[in-house]
Design a protein around this motif. Structure first.
Motif, PDB file in Angstrom:
ATOM      1  N   ASP A 224       0.813  -1.225   0.000  1.00 27.16           N
ATOM      2  CA  ASP A 224       0.000   0.000   0.000  1.00 27.16           C
ATOM      3  C   ASP A 224       0.843   1.269   0.000  1.00 27.16           C
ATOM      4  N   TYR A 225       2.056   1.194  -0.504  1.00 30.08           N
ATOM      5  CA  TYR A 225       2.860   2.400  -0.684  1.00 30.08           C
ATOM      6  C   TYR A 225       3.926   2.122  -1.741  1.00 30.08           C
ATOM      7  N   ILE A 226       4.512   3.200  -2.246  1.00 27.45           N
ATOM      8  CA  ILE A 226       5.586   3.103  -3.219  1.00 27.45           C
ATOM      9  C   ILE A 226       6.670   4.092  -2.824  1.00 27.45           C
ATOM     10  N   VAL A 227       7.920   3.677  -2.905  1.00 32.99           N
ATOM     11  CA  VAL A 227       9.064   4.529  -2.576  1.00 32.99           C
ATOM     12  C   VAL A 227       9.678   5.007  -3.887  1.00 32.99           C
ATOM     13  N   LEU A 228       9.808   6.314  -4.033  1.00 35.23           N
ATOM     14  CA  LEU A 228      10.359   6.906  -5.239  1.00 35.23           C
ATOM     15  C   LEU A 228      11.589   7.726  -4.900  1.00 35.23           C
TER      16      LEU A 228
ATOM     17  N   ILE B 154       0.499   8.260 -10.984  1.00 35.87           N
ATOM     18  CA  ILE B 154      -0.074   7.555  -9.838  1.00 35.87           C
ATOM     19  C   ILE B 154      -1.577   7.789  -9.764  1.00 35.87           C
ATOM     20  N   SER B 155      -1.998   9.024 -10.036  1.00 39.85           N
ATOM     21  CA  SER B 155      -3.431   9.335  -9.978  1.00 39.85           C
ATOM     22  C   SER B 155      -4.210   8.561 -11.025  1.00 39.85           C
ATOM     23  N   SER B 156      -3.633   8.402 -12.209  1.00 40.74           N
ATOM     24  CA  SER B 156      -4.362   7.706 -13.269  1.00 40.74           C
ATOM     25  C   SER B 156      -4.689   6.274 -12.880  1.00 40.74           C
ATOM     26  N   VAL B 157      -3.741   5.585 -12.247  1.00 38.84           N
ATOM     27  CA  VAL B 157      -3.978   4.197 -11.856  1.00 38.84           C
ATOM     28  C   VAL B 157      -4.938   4.121 -10.675  1.00 38.84           C
ATOM     29  N   LEU B 158      -4.747   4.980  -9.673  1.00 36.65           N
ATOM     30  CA  LEU B 158      -5.631   4.951  -8.508  1.00 36.65           C
ATOM     31  C   LEU B 158      -7.057   5.338  -8.889  1.00 36.65           C
ATOM     32  N   GLY B 159      -7.193   6.336  -9.779  1.00 33.44           N
ATOM     33  CA  GLY B 159      -8.529   6.732 -10.213  1.00 33.44           C
ATOM     34  C   GLY B 159      -9.230   5.634 -10.988  1.00 33.44           C
ATOM     35  N   GLN B 160      -8.507   4.942 -11.871  1.00 32.81           N
ATOM     36  CA  GLN B 160      -9.096   3.828 -12.609  1.00 32.81           C
ATOM     37  C   GLN B 160      -9.460   2.681 -11.686  1.00 32.81           C
ATOM     38  N   SER B 161      -8.617   2.417 -10.708  1.00 30.33           N
ATOM     39  CA  SER B 161      -8.870   1.294  -9.809  1.00 30.33           C
ATOM     40  C   SER B 161     -10.120   1.511  -8.965  1.00 30.33           C
ATOM     41  N   ILE B 162     -10.267   2.719  -8.394  1.00 22.24           N
ATOM     42  CA  ILE B 162     -11.417   2.970  -7.532  1.00 22.24           C
ATOM     43  C   ILE B 162     -12.705   3.012  -8.347  1.00 22.24           C
ATOM     44  N   ALA B 163     -12.631   3.497  -9.608  1.00 20.77           N
ATOM     45  CA  ALA B 163     -13.816   3.492 -10.472  1.00 20.77           C
ATOM     46  C   ALA B 163     -14.150   2.077 -10.925  1.00 20.77           C
ATOM     47  N   LEU B 164     -13.129   1.280 -11.181  1.00 18.54           N
ATOM     48  CA  LEU B 164     -13.365  -0.104 -11.600  1.00 18.54           C
ATOM     49  C   LEU B 164     -14.056  -0.893 -10.498  1.00 18.54           C
ATOM     50  N   ASP B 165     -13.748  -0.588  -9.256  1.00 22.94           N
ATOM     51  CA  ASP B 165     -14.451  -1.236  -8.143  1.00 22.94           C
ATOM     52  C   ASP B 165     -15.952  -0.978  -8.213  1.00 22.94           C
TER      53      ASP B 165
ATOM     54  N   TYR C 102       4.206  -0.975 -12.673  1.00 23.13           N
ATOM     55  CA  TYR C 102       4.172  -1.550 -11.326  1.00 23.13           C
ATOM     56  C   TYR C 102       2.802  -1.357 -10.679  1.00 23.13           C
ATOM     57  N   LEU C 103       2.248  -0.147 -10.777  1.00 25.76           N
ATOM     58  CA  LEU C 103       0.961   0.120 -10.137  1.00 25.76           C
ATOM     59  C   LEU C 103      -0.171  -0.652 -10.809  1.00 25.76           C
ATOM     60  N   ARG C 104      -0.133  -0.765 -12.135  1.00 25.33           N
ATOM     61  CA  ARG C 104      -1.165  -1.556 -12.812  1.00 25.33           C
ATOM     62  C   ARG C 104      -1.102  -3.017 -12.390  1.00 25.33           C
ATOM     63  N   GLU C 105       0.107  -3.506 -12.189  1.00 26.11           N
ATOM     64  CA  GLU C 105       0.240  -4.889 -11.724  1.00 26.11           C
ATOM     65  C   GLU C 105      -0.148  -5.006 -10.256  1.00 26.11           C
ATOM     66  N   GLU C 106       0.196  -3.990  -9.463  1.00 20.00           N
ATOM     67  CA  GLU C 106      -0.129  -4.018  -8.041  1.00 20.00           C
ATOM     68  C   GLU C 106      -1.642  -4.008  -7.829  1.00 20.00           C
TER      69      GLU C 106
END
Length: 378
Positions: free
Chosen positions: A213-217, A228-239, A311-315
């Motif tokens: 639940d975190y990523i180190v950059l 990061i927003s694009s993946v998180l936004g797609q994930s929460i909408a996909l739910d 990485y985020l899409r796979e995560e």
């Protein structure tokens, strides 16, 4: 006489208890180990306490006592700099929160009302906008604090209804969500939320490192925030869409159970058409509006951002979850086709019975006329 006063002064210095550690924020307080002076003085004071009695009682002017103190001070090891603590101090924790508010957000009206807070886009994408808000008044930001991006709070809003907040605490999130709600439509009965975190660590040997639940950059900038927003936004909408399809699957499962027991079903044609429209709109929203398979221009231009995106899409298992959604929609589609055929057969049967009734009436009228004519002739 002067030598006696000097000896007395030095004796008072050595018998004085070691000084307490300076409070946090004091110039001598350097990290958890204190300043070099305080560490050396503590070592000398401790040596004075454990010095042999014969050296201590021989008088401060004696060479034995002074030699012991000097040897203890020289033998005190030089403290190593707390490298790990300094590295950890450079790491910054940035909380990230993703929300799915509604099925549509008017980005044009939002951009018109908050144009001064819009971050200039780096790509031609039109399905989101990024806003930046300062933590400090404008007077303070004008004197150079504005160069530190951690003095800002970022809000990325997507047209399909998601919003991702960076560097905003839980008790402050509602204020920014209210700004978005003024431009949203298609309200959901229940807002969905997901928490994530970004840790920026300049001393990281690689560009990025994943965690639970975190990523180190190594570094986070506005393009990284967009990725990061694009993946998180797609994930929460996909739910949300997965839950919609799950509800349809449950509804058709119940219909099949009733048909299994009674051999019939009572769904109306209008209800079936509503389910058809709902299934088709969900699939279209996931593929077209969410842009689940669209290419990211930011990731295309920079391999580091492509690594974060992959990485985020796979995560978040976006491909696997879409595959599951597509399989459920095919199940719904199969049931819809079956029920449509049943309703069509019912309608055909009704039409056939109508034709039979009309033929029967026509035959009855013909017989009546024949009988009437026979009676008139006779």
């Amino acid at each position: 006489m002067g030598r006696l006063r000097a000896c007395c002064s030095l004796r008072r210095l050595l018998v004085t208890p070691p000084p307490q550690a300076p409070p946090p924020g004091h110039p001598l307080a350097r990290g958890p180990h204190g300043s070099p002076f305080s560490r050396l003085f503590s070592s000398v004071s401790a040596a004075a306490v454990v010095a042999p009695h014969d050296a201590r009682d021989s008088g401060f002017g004696g060479s034995a006592y002074w030699a012991w103190i000097r040897a203890a001070a020289e033998a005190a090891p030089a403290p190593a700099p707390p490298q790990e603590d300094e590295d950890e101090g450079l790491a910054r924790y940035i909380p990230v929160k993703a929300y799915f508010l509604s099925t549509s957000i008017d980005l044009k009206s939002m951009q018109a009302d908050h144009g001064s807070d819009i971050v200039p886009p780096s790509t031609r994408s039109l399905n989101y906008i990024a806003l930046r808000y300062s933590e400090f008044p404008a007077e303070i930001m004008d004197i150079g604090v504005k160069d530190n991006r951690f003095c800002y709070r970022y809000v990325v809003v997507f047209q399909y209804g998601s919003a991702v907040l960076f560097n905003i605490a839980d008790h402050e999130a509602e204020y920014y969500l209210d700004i978005i709600r003024k431009h949203a439509s298609g309200w959901l009965p229940e807002m969905r939320k997901d928490d994530y975190a970004v840790v920026e660590k300049p001393s990281l040997t690689t560009w990025m490192k994943g965690g639970l639940d975190y990523i180190v950059l190594k570094s986070l900038d506005t393009d990284g925030i967009r990725i990061i927003s694009s993946v998180l936004g797609q994930s929460i909408a996909l739910d949300h869409y997965i839950r919609q399809v799950d509800d349809m699957v449950e509804e058709f499962t119940e219909i099949n159970r009733v048909m299994e027991k009674t051999g019939n079903f009572t769904m109306k044609r209008k209800k079936l058409f509503q389910l058809v429209g709902k299934a088709n709109s969900n699939l279209a929203d996931v593929i077209i509006r969410l842009g689940l398979f669209d290419r990211s221009e930011i990731a295309w231009k920079n391999a580091n951002y492509a690594q974060i995106l992959e990485y985020l899409r796979e995560e978040y298992e976006l491909n696997q979850r879409f595959g599951s959604l597509d399989f459920k929609l095919k199940f719904v589609e199969h049931n819809i086709h079956f029920l449509q055929e049943v309703l069509q057969n019912r309608r055909s049967d009704l039409l056939e019975w109508g034709v039979i009734i009309l033929l029967t009436i026509e035959i009855a009228i013909s017989l009546y006329e024949i009988v009437k004519d026979s009676n008139m002739i006779s």
